[in-house]
Design a protein around this motif. Structure first.
Motif, mmCIF file in Angstrom:
data_model
loop_
_atom_site.group_PDB
_atom_site.id
_atom_site.type_symbol
_atom_site.label_atom_id
_atom_site.label_comp_id
_atom_site.label_asym_id
_atom_site.label_seq_id
_atom_site.Cartn_x
_atom_site.Cartn_y
_atom_site.Cartn_z
ATOM 1 N N GLY A 122 0.819 -1.202 0.000
ATOM 2 C CA GLY A 122 0.000 0.000 0.000
ATOM 3 C C GLY A 122 0.851 1.250 0.000
ATOM 4 O O GLY A 122 2.087 1.187 0.060
ATOM 5 N N PRO A 123 0.221 2.421 -0.056
ATOM 6 C CA PRO A 123 0.988 3.675 -0.143
ATOM 7 C C PRO A 123 1.853 3.943 1.083
ATOM 8 O O PRO A 123 2.972 4.454 0.950
ATOM 9 C CB PRO A 123 -0.107 4.738 -0.296
ATOM 10 N N PHE A 124 1.366 3.591 2.298
ATOM 11 C CA PHE A 124 2.147 3.860 3.499
ATOM 12 C C PHE A 124 3.383 2.959 3.574
ATOM 13 O O PHE A 124 4.457 3.396 3.983
ATOM 14 C CB PHE A 124 1.281 3.684 4.738
ATOM 15 N N GLY A 125 3.240 1.697 3.155
ATOM 16 C CA GLY A 125 4.380 0.797 3.150
ATOM 17 C C GLY A 125 5.436 1.210 2.144
ATOM 18 O O GLY A 125 6.642 1.198 2.438
ATOM 19 N N LEU A 126 4.998 1.611 0.940
ATOM 20 C CA LEU A 126 5.957 2.060 -0.082
ATOM 21 C C LEU A 126 6.668 3.334 0.372
ATOM 22 O O LEU A 126 7.883 3.488 0.174
ATOM 23 C CB LEU A 126 5.238 2.285 -1.411
ATOM 24 N N ALA A 127 5.901 4.253 0.955
ATOM 25 C CA ALA A 127 6.513 5.497 1.435
ATOM 26 C C ALA A 127 7.508 5.216 2.559
ATOM 27 O O ALA A 127 8.583 5.833 2.622
ATOM 28 C CB ALA A 127 5.425 6.449 1.921
ATOM 29 N N HIS A 128 7.167 4.264 3.424
ATOM 30 C CA HIS A 128 8.071 3.911 4.524
ATOM 31 C C HIS A 128 9.371 3.320 3.987
ATOM 32 O O HIS A 128 10.466 3.625 4.481
ATOM 33 C CB HIS A 128 7.364 2.908 5.448
ATOM 34 N N ALA A 129 9.275 2.481 2.936
ATOM 35 C CA ALA A 129 10.476 1.905 2.336
ATOM 36 C C ALA A 129 11.338 2.984 1.691
ATOM 37 O O ALA A 129 12.568 2.978 1.821
ATOM 38 C CB ALA A 129 10.077 0.851 1.308
ATOM 39 N N LYS A 149 -7.970 -9.201 7.542
ATOM 40 C CA LYS A 149 -8.314 -7.777 7.577
ATOM 41 C C LYS A 149 -7.640 -7.091 8.761
ATOM 42 O O LYS A 149 -7.077 -5.988 8.635
ATOM 43 C CB LYS A 149 -9.831 -7.611 7.665
ATOM 44 N N ASP A 150 -7.703 -7.737 9.916
ATOM 45 C CA ASP A 150 -7.114 -7.155 11.121
ATOM 46 C C ASP A 150 -5.608 -6.969 10.971
ATOM 47 O O ASP A 150 -5.045 -5.935 11.374
ATOM 48 C CB ASP A 150 -7.401 -8.048 12.330
ATOM 49 N N VAL A 151 -4.949 -7.973 10.372
ATOM 50 C CA VAL A 151 -3.495 -7.895 10.212
ATOM 51 C C VAL A 151 -3.125 -6.789 9.226
ATOM 52 O O VAL A 151 -2.187 -6.006 9.456
ATOM 53 C CB VAL A 151 -2.922 -9.251 9.756
ATOM 54 N N ILE A 152 -3.862 -6.725 8.122
ATOM 55 C CA ILE A 152 -3.586 -5.683 7.123
ATOM 56 C C ILE A 152 -3.728 -4.302 7.741
ATOM 57 O O ILE A 152 -2.867 -3.424 7.566
ATOM 58 C CB ILE A 152 -4.524 -5.829 5.907
ATOM 59 N N GLN A 153 -4.810 -4.097 8.484
ATOM 60 C CA GLN A 153 -5.026 -2.790 9.090
ATOM 61 C C GLN A 153 -3.950 -2.481 10.122
ATOM 62 O O GLN A 153 -3.481 -1.343 10.243
ATOM 63 C CB GLN A 153 -6.407 -2.721 9.728
ATOM 64 N N LEU A 154 -3.534 -3.502 10.876
ATOM 65 C CA LEU A 154 -2.476 -3.325 11.864
ATOM 66 C C LEU A 154 -1.179 -2.877 11.203
ATOM 67 O O LEU A 154 -0.497 -1.940 11.666
ATOM 68 C CB LEU A 154 -2.255 -4.630 12.638
ATOM 69 N N GLU A 162 -0.826 -1.478 8.209
ATOM 70 C CA GLU A 162 -0.997 -0.143 7.626
ATOM 71 C C GLU A 162 -0.903 0.936 8.707
ATOM 72 O O GLU A 162 -0.273 1.979 8.502
ATOM 73 C CB GLU A 162 -2.349 -0.072 6.917
ATOM 74 N N ASN A 163 -1.538 0.700 9.840
ATOM 75 C CA ASN A 163 -1.487 1.672 10.931
ATOM 76 C C ASN A 163 -0.065 1.862 11.435
ATOM 77 O O ASN A 163 0.355 2.980 11.772
ATOM 78 C CB ASN A 163 -2.380 1.222 12.086
ATOM 79 N N ASP A 164 0.690 0.759 11.474
ATOM 80 C CA ASP A 164 2.073 0.829 11.946
ATOM 81 C C ASP A 164 2.921 1.649 10.973
ATOM 82 O O ASP A 164 3.723 2.492 11.389
ATOM 83 C CB ASP A 164 2.618 -0.589 12.095
ATOM 84 N N PHE A 165 2.755 1.394 9.656
ATOM 85 C CA PHE A 165 3.478 2.174 8.656
ATOM 86 C C PHE A 165 3.122 3.655 8.780
ATOM 87 O O PHE A 165 3.989 4.533 8.755
ATOM 88 C CB PHE A 165 3.118 1.694 7.238
ATOM 89 N N ARG A 166 1.828 3.931 8.913
ATOM 90 C CA ARG A 166 1.390 5.315 8.968
ATOM 91 C C ARG A 166 1.941 6.028 10.202
ATOM 92 O O ARG A 166 2.380 7.181 10.123
ATOM 93 C CB ARG A 166 -0.136 5.376 8.955
ATOM 94 N N ALA A 167 1.921 5.337 11.336
ATOM 95 C CA ALA A 167 2.455 5.938 12.566
ATOM 96 C C ALA A 167 3.937 6.266 12.408
ATOM 97 O O ALA A 167 4.408 7.315 12.882
ATOM 98 C CB ALA A 167 2.240 4.985 13.741
ATOM 99 N N ALA A 168 4.682 5.380 11.747
ATOM 100 C CA ALA A 168 6.113 5.627 11.534
ATOM 101 C C ALA A 168 6.329 6.841 10.631
ATOM 102 O O ALA A 168 7.248 7.641 10.852
ATOM 103 C CB ALA A 168 6.762 4.382 10.922
ATOM 104 N N LEU A 169 5.466 6.993 9.607
ATOM 105 C CA LEU A 169 5.574 8.154 8.723
ATOM 106 C C LEU A 169 5.238 9.437 9.474
ATOM 107 O O LEU A 169 5.924 10.464 9.323
ATOM 108 C CB LEU A 169 4.629 7.987 7.523
#
Length: 372
Positions: free
Chosen positions: A223-230, A259-264, A266-273
């Motif tokens: 997703g966008p947050f994971g790519l941005a984090h990389a 679903k729960d894992v994906i959201q978890l 994504e939230n982790d990536f977003r928090a890091a950003l």
């Protein structure tokens, strides 16, 4: 890159119903078979999806071409081009072809296609001079059984884009079905840092750094947050365009645990950003916003639906490398052959349809701004 002829369209005009007798006469003089009938000419002249262009010298009609366009498509087709025998080799065909190319661009098209007899080598040379490339063959296409060669021209104009918004980006084709995002990111990063290694090891490494762990089936997507984090981890300045709320890919996942894992994730990536103060814009990706980023010297990696490009109902990441005022140029990691640079041209209106995913038409982009 081969130098293409200038757009010399002098003497070319749009035909009207009054030209019907002259068009029929030209058709009979130019071709011995596969002729357009008088009745067909009448339909073509009245159709709103057809442009019939003619070249006149004095009162004589020396050439004509027919360009077809289907409603809602950014692909136009050069259906026919005819030149009177008395003026062949005088540049008439070149002017008609230039006018057809310009007219297709003006109508919002991004690609112009045509078929030509396999033995018509002079026509093939003309098409090559105007930037057409041979794509496929159609056996026994004509009434007499002769094969047709298919040609295509992307209508993106690099010269116009250089003055507006364009980047030199080297294409890299994904080696795995699930790594379009990392490959798009890899292309963008290597354009801004030529020392960046571009190979399968780098592709898989970026996937591991950006993946959401799960998708609807098979391997995890990015997703966008994971790519941005990389990208951030590799020292690049980055920003994100993504709607607030659930993951972009959640609608296609049925298992609630996934679903729960994906959201978890994504939230982790977003928090890091957010901790690194990366700009996150909760607004849609639009053609205008992409053009703005290109003009600022940035490279947008945009999520699209593969349906309009490859007839697959899956999300896909591409790099937008330029805009020439009418047509976008993008690099598609899925492209493995055809255009040497892996480029695809799409019109401004087609971009609006392509750059969205899922039933809700969600949009996302990761924008690289160079190294810190």
């Amino acid at each position: 890159m081969k130098r293409q002829p200038s757009m010399d369209v002098r003497g070319v005009a749009l035909a009207g119903p009054a030209d019907l007798p002259a068009l029929e006469q030209l058709e009979n003089a130019a071709f011995s078979s596969d002729r357009i009938s008088r009745r067909s000419w009448g339909r073509l002249l009245l159709s709103p999806s057809v442009r019939v262009l003619v070249f006149r010298s004095g009162n004589a009609l020396d050439g004509a071409c027919v360009v077809l366009r289907r409603e809602g498509s950014s692909v136009a087709r050069l259906y026919s081009i005819a030149v009177a025998p008395s003026v062949r080799r005088a540049g008439v065909a070149s002017r008609l072809l230039a006018a057809a190319i310009q007219g297709a661009r003006d109508a919002g098209c991004a690609v112009l296609r045509l078929e030509s007899r396999a033995g018509n080598l002079a026509a093939h040379r003309l098409f090559a001079r105007h930037g057409f490339v041979h794509t496929v063959c159609k056996p026994a296409y004509y009434d007499d059984g002769e094969e047709a060669l298919c040609f295509q021209k992307d209508l993106f104009d690099g010269a116009l884009a250089q003055a507006a918004a364009s980047h030199q980006v080297r294409h890299y084709a994904q080696t795995l079905d699930f790594t379009c995002g990392p490959c798009a990111l890899l292309m963008a990063m290597s354009a801004m840092d030529p020392a960046m290694p571009v190979n399968q090891a780098a592709e898989i490494r970026l996937w591991r750094e950006a993946t959401t762990v799960f998708m609807a089936a098979g391997h995890g997507g990015c997703g966008p947050f994971g790519l941005a984090h990389a990208a951030l981890a590799h020292g690049f300045e980055v920003s994100v365009y993504a709607a607030a709320g659930a993951s972009l890919f959640m609608d296609s996942v049925r298992d609630p645990r996934k679903k729960d894992v994906i959201q978890l994730v994504e939230n982790d990536f977003r928090a890091a950003l957010e901790a690194r103060q990366v700009p996150i814009h909760a607004r849609p990706v639009s053609p205008d916003s992409v053009i703005e980023q290109l003009r600022a010297g940035r490279l947008p990696i945009v999520l699209i639906s593969l349906w309009r490009l490859h007839r697959q109902k899956t999300p896909h990441w591409v790099v937008i490398t330029g805009f020439d005022g009418a047509v976008f140029r993008l690099l598609d990691p899925m492209v493995r052959s055809g255009d040497p640079d892996g480029g695809v041209s799409i019109s401004w209106s087609e971009f609006k349809k392509v750059a969205r995913y899922g039933r809700r038409g969600r949009t996302a982009a990761v924008v690289l701004s160079g190294k810190k």
